[in-house]
Design a protein around this motif. Structure first.
Motif, PDB file in Angstrom:
ATOM      1  N   ALA A   4      18.227 -30.144 -39.730  1.00 16.67           N
ATOM      2  CA  ALA A   4      17.454 -30.656 -38.483  1.00 16.67           C
ATOM      3  C   ALA A   4      16.635 -31.794 -39.009  1.00 16.67           C
ATOM      4  N   LEU A   5      16.427 -31.872 -39.973  1.00 14.43           N
ATOM      5  CA  LEU A   5      15.566 -32.981 -40.632  1.00 14.43           C
ATOM      6  C   LEU A   5      16.419 -34.391 -40.598  1.00 14.43           C
ATOM      7  N   LEU A   6      17.380 -34.312 -41.326  1.00 13.24           N
ATOM      8  CA  LEU A   6      18.150 -35.471 -41.284  1.00 13.24           C
ATOM      9  C   LEU A   6      18.506 -35.779 -39.748  1.00 13.24           C
ATOM     10  N   THR A   7      18.897 -34.970 -38.887  1.00 16.89           N
ATOM     11  CA  THR A   7      19.189 -35.321 -37.569  1.00 16.89           C
ATOM     12  C   THR A   7      17.929 -35.929 -37.016  1.00 16.89           C
ATOM     13  N   ASP A   8      16.791 -35.483 -37.112  1.00 19.07           N
ATOM     14  CA  ASP A   8      15.564 -35.950 -36.441  1.00 19.07           C
ATOM     15  C   ASP A   8      15.364 -37.404 -37.150  1.00 19.07           C
ATOM     16  N   MET A   9      15.744 -37.720 -38.483  1.00 19.28           N
ATOM     17  CA  MET A   9      15.516 -38.847 -38.952  1.00 19.28           C
ATOM     18  C   MET A   9      16.524 -39.933 -38.377  1.00 19.28           C
ATOM     19  N   LEU A  10      17.646 -39.600 -38.132  1.00 18.59           N
ATOM     20  CA  LEU A  10      18.945 -40.494 -37.471  1.00 18.59           C
ATOM     21  C   LEU A  10      18.600 -40.745 -36.193  1.00 18.59           C
ATOM     22  N   LYS A  11      18.120 -39.613 -35.414  1.00 24.87           N
ATOM     23  CA  LYS A  11      17.468 -39.874 -33.814  1.00 24.87           C
ATOM     24  C   LYS A  11      16.265 -40.820 -34.015  1.00 24.87           C
ATOM     25  N   GLU A  12      15.395 -41.058 -34.917  1.00 26.39           N
ATOM     26  CA  GLU A  12      14.369 -42.091 -35.016  1.00 26.39           C
ATOM     27  C   GLU A  12      14.968 -43.494 -34.953  1.00 26.39           C
ATOM     28  N   TYR A  13      16.098 -43.444 -35.738  1.00 26.98           N
ATOM     29  CA  TYR A  13      16.743 -44.907 -35.650  1.00 26.98           C
ATOM     30  C   TYR A  13      17.470 -45.327 -34.255  1.00 26.98           C
ATOM     31  N   CYS A  14      17.827 -44.354 -33.501  1.00 24.26           N
ATOM     32  CA  CYS A  14      18.197 -44.480 -32.047  1.00 24.26           C
ATOM     33  C   CYS A  14      17.035 -44.929 -31.147  1.00 24.26           C
ATOM     34  N   ARG A  15      15.859 -44.687 -31.706  1.00 23.68           N
ATOM     35  CA  ARG A  15      14.617 -45.005 -30.578  1.00 23.68           C
ATOM     36  C   ARG A  15      14.476 -46.391 -30.414  1.00 23.68           C
TER      37      ARG A  15
END
Length: 144
Positions: free
Chosen positions: A133-144
């Motif tokens: 979940a942490l890594l996914t959230d970090m990748l999500k930040e990249y897409c913002r």
């Protein structure tokens, strides 16, 4: 002076949020190491998770070139759904599914070696889901 475990441009993985390739590599390693196992597929066989989407996520993570933002968004969406399903359907019932629950003594595994391995899995599995979940959230930040 107090120190925090997180720096402004780094997170607790040591990777900058601007490095989606590194995050994707780390996600691929985590999924391959902890979630792409026979015992794991046995755990999730009766929960509403689309196995094809898991395979598609694995395929996206195994691509050597850095995927475009649309593919990353698709990956993040699939990972979010996967994590939610694990937290809802697997983690609360993990000990029963692994047959190591003292609440159901007649169904417990008798083999001491398997019992030890499954207890270890039960203790680290929630942390691995949190790491995913942490890594996914970090990748999500990249897409913002």
């Amino acid at each position: 002076m107090t120190t925090t475990p997180f720096k402004t441009d780094y997170n607790n993985t040591g990777l900058k949020a601007e490095q989606p390739g590194s995050l994707i590599t780390e996600l691929a390693t985590l999924l391959e190491t902890y979630f792409n196992r026979n015992w794991f597929f046995i755990l999730i066989e009766d929960i509403p998770v689309d196995i094809d989407s898991i395979m598609e996520m694995s395929r996206l993570l195994s691509i050597q070139t850095e995927p475009d933002e649309a593919k990353i968004r698709e990956l993040v969406h699939g990972l979010d759904q996967f994590i939610q399903s694990l937290r809802r359907y697997v983690i609360p019932f993990l000990r029963q599914k692994l047959r190591i629950s003292y609440l159901i003594p007649h169904a417990m595994i008798k083999d001491k070696n398997n019992l030890l391995v499954y207890r270890l899995i039960a203790s680290v599995f929630p942390d691995n889901v949190n790491r995913l979940a942490l890594l996914t959230d970090m990748l999500k930040e990249y897409c913002r």
